[in-house]
Scaffold this motif. Structure first.
Motif, short mmCIF file in Angstrom:
data_model
loop_
_atom_site.label_atom_id
_atom_site.label_comp_id
_atom_site.label_asym_id
_atom_site.label_seq_id
_atom_site.Cartn_x
_atom_site.Cartn_y
_atom_site.Cartn_z
N GLU A 167 1.12 0.18 -2.93
CA GLU A 167 -0.28 0.56 -3.62
C GLU A 167 -0.57 -0.46 -4.79
OE1 GLU A 167 -1.62 4.47 -3.79
OE2 GLU A 167 -1.32 4.78 -1.75
N PRO A 168 -0.45 -1.60 -4.84
CA PRO A 168 -0.31 -2.59 -6.01
C PRO A 168 -1.76 -2.56 -6.89
CG PRO A 168 -0.74 -3.93 -3.93
CD PRO A 168 -0.44 -2.44 -3.49
N THR A 169 -2.88 -1.95 -6.31
CA THR A 169 -3.95 -2.13 -7.04
C THR A 169 -4.59 -0.76 -7.39
OG1 THR A 169 -5.52 -2.54 -5.08
CG2 THR A 169 -4.58 -4.44 -6.07
N ARG A 177 -7.94 -6.54 -9.59
CA ARG A 177 -7.71 -6.33 -8.21
C ARG A 177 -8.16 -7.82 -7.72
NH1 ARG A 177 -10.82 -2.30 -6.77
NH2 ARG A 177 -9.28 -1.04 -7.33
N GLN A 178 -9.15 -8.62 -8.04
CA GLN A 178 -9.30 -9.80 -7.47
C GLN A 178 -8.15 -10.75 -7.69
OE1 GLN A 178 -11.62 -11.08 -5.24
NE2 GLN A 178 -12.78 -9.10 -5.05
N LEU A 179 -7.60 -10.60 -9.07
CA LEU A 179 -6.69 -11.59 -9.46
C LEU A 179 -5.51 -11.32 -8.45
CD1 LEU A 179 -5.05 -13.44 -11.60
CD2 LEU A 179 -4.93 -11.56 -12.93
N LEU A 196 2.02 -4.58 2.28
CA LEU A 196 1.26 -3.58 1.15
C LEU A 196 0.82 -2.28 1.73
CD1 LEU A 196 -2.06 -3.58 0.93
CD2 LEU A 196 -1.42 -5.94 0.14
N THR A 197 1.12 -0.98 1.37
CA THR A 197 0.32 -0.01 1.47
C THR A 197 -1.04 0.09 0.69
OG1 THR A 197 1.46 1.32 -0.24
CG2 THR A 197 2.49 1.17 1.91
N THR A 198 -1.84 0.56 1.28
CA THR A 198 -3.15 0.94 0.52
C THR A 198 -3.86 2.02 1.05
OG1 THR A 198 -5.30 -0.32 -0.68
CG2 THR A 198 -4.58 -1.00 1.88
N GLU A 203 -9.88 -3.20 0.64
CA GLU A 203 -8.42 -4.11 0.28
C GLU A 203 -7.90 -4.48 1.75
OE1 GLU A 203 -5.74 -4.34 -3.02
OE2 GLU A 203 -5.00 -2.45 -1.77
N ALA A 204 -7.84 -3.61 2.69
CA ALA A 204 -7.33 -3.73 3.84
C ALA A 204 -7.98 -4.67 4.78
CB ALA A 204 -6.97 -2.65 4.85
N GLU A 205 -9.53 -4.73 4.35
CA GLU A 205 -10.06 -5.45 5.47
C GLU A 205 -10.33 -6.87 4.87
OE1 GLU A 205 -14.68 -5.19 7.54
OE2 GLU A 205 -13.97 -3.76 6.31
#
Length: 257
Positions: A167-169, A177-179, A196-198, A203-205
């Protein structure tokens, strides 16, 4: 992003292969006979509801958790046999990291770079994640977004072949997040595999080449976001979030949601 392990992984091979993974806590199974294949040189997202054990899965894959049964291969190596060598080529960003609170950003990055033989230049990684201007700031004084960027930098500093981010963002502004997305895309394009988990469907899409949905102790579906939407949608206008709700249920769960 070149090293000896990376040369063993071709585009059509798996950077991670998990077979029949089972993990229990206090005699209660939280993951059961789980299977997962993650292709080399892709961004792969693992999504699931809160409490779906995404972090447990990640920690089991990298060896932080002792598993009940199953086979895990990372970068074409049996992770149980080659763990010490493998960890030199894997970058990990946990949800919670025990960093030294009084160290500065600069000191923290240089400290972590000393753990590896081949590293990215600390100045380069700080520029990449826009940490240069806060390099003298202490870890304890960082905002959520600044700390997340630092954690991602520490996962990348060892010039790994495989990067695993939990969950990095979470909890950060859209600009940050965009960066991070742009940095991860650039690293992927250089030949690295990123997992990554999210819980962010957007984000996934938008970020992930392929995704897997973790539900009821197993991976219930894997594929590109488009493939999963097209296969499981009920209406032509359905989004990934709609399909996720169809597959995992929309009811709230007490003490979890």
């Amino acid at each position: 992003m070149s090293n000896t392990l990376m040369k063993t992984i071709d585009d059509d091979e798996f950077s991670i292969s998990v077979k029949n993974l089972t993990k229990s806590f206090k005699n209660q199974k939280v993951i059961e006979n789980l299977n997962l294949n993650i292709h080399a040189k892709e961004i792969h997202g693992i999504i699931g509801r809160n409490g779906a054990e995404k972090t447990t899965l990640i920690e089991s894959i990298v060896g932080f958790n002792e598993i009940d049964q199953g086979e895990i291969r990372l970068l074409n190596f049996d992770s149980s046999i080659n763990r010490e060598e493998l960890m030199k080529h894997i970058g990990i960003q946990p949800q919670v990291a025990n960093l030294l609170p009084r160290q500065t950003v600069n000191e923290t990055i240089y400290l972590f770079s000393s753990f590896y033989k081949e590293t990215m230049e600390p100045k380069e990684i700080m520029e990449l994640l826009e940490l240069t201007e806060i390099s003298a700031k202490r870890v304890k004084d960082l905002s959520v977004g600044q700390k997340q960027r630092l954690l991602v930098a520490l996962a990348l500093i060892g010039n790994p072949s495989l990067i695993i981010l939990d969950e990095p963002t979470t909890g950060i502004d859209p600009q940050i997040r965009q960066l991070i997305w742009n940095v991860l895309r650039g690293i992927r394009n250089e030949g690295c595999t990123i997992v990554l988990t999210t819980h962010y469907m957007e984000e996934a899409e938008k970020l992930c080449d392929r995704i897997s949905i973790l539900h009821d102790k197993k991976i219930i579906v894997s594929g590109t976001p488009k493939e999963i939407i097209n296969t499981h949608r009920k209406k032509t206008s359905d989004s990934l979030e709609d399909v996720f709700l169809y597959l995992t249920g929309s009811n709230l769960r007490k003490e979890v949601d």
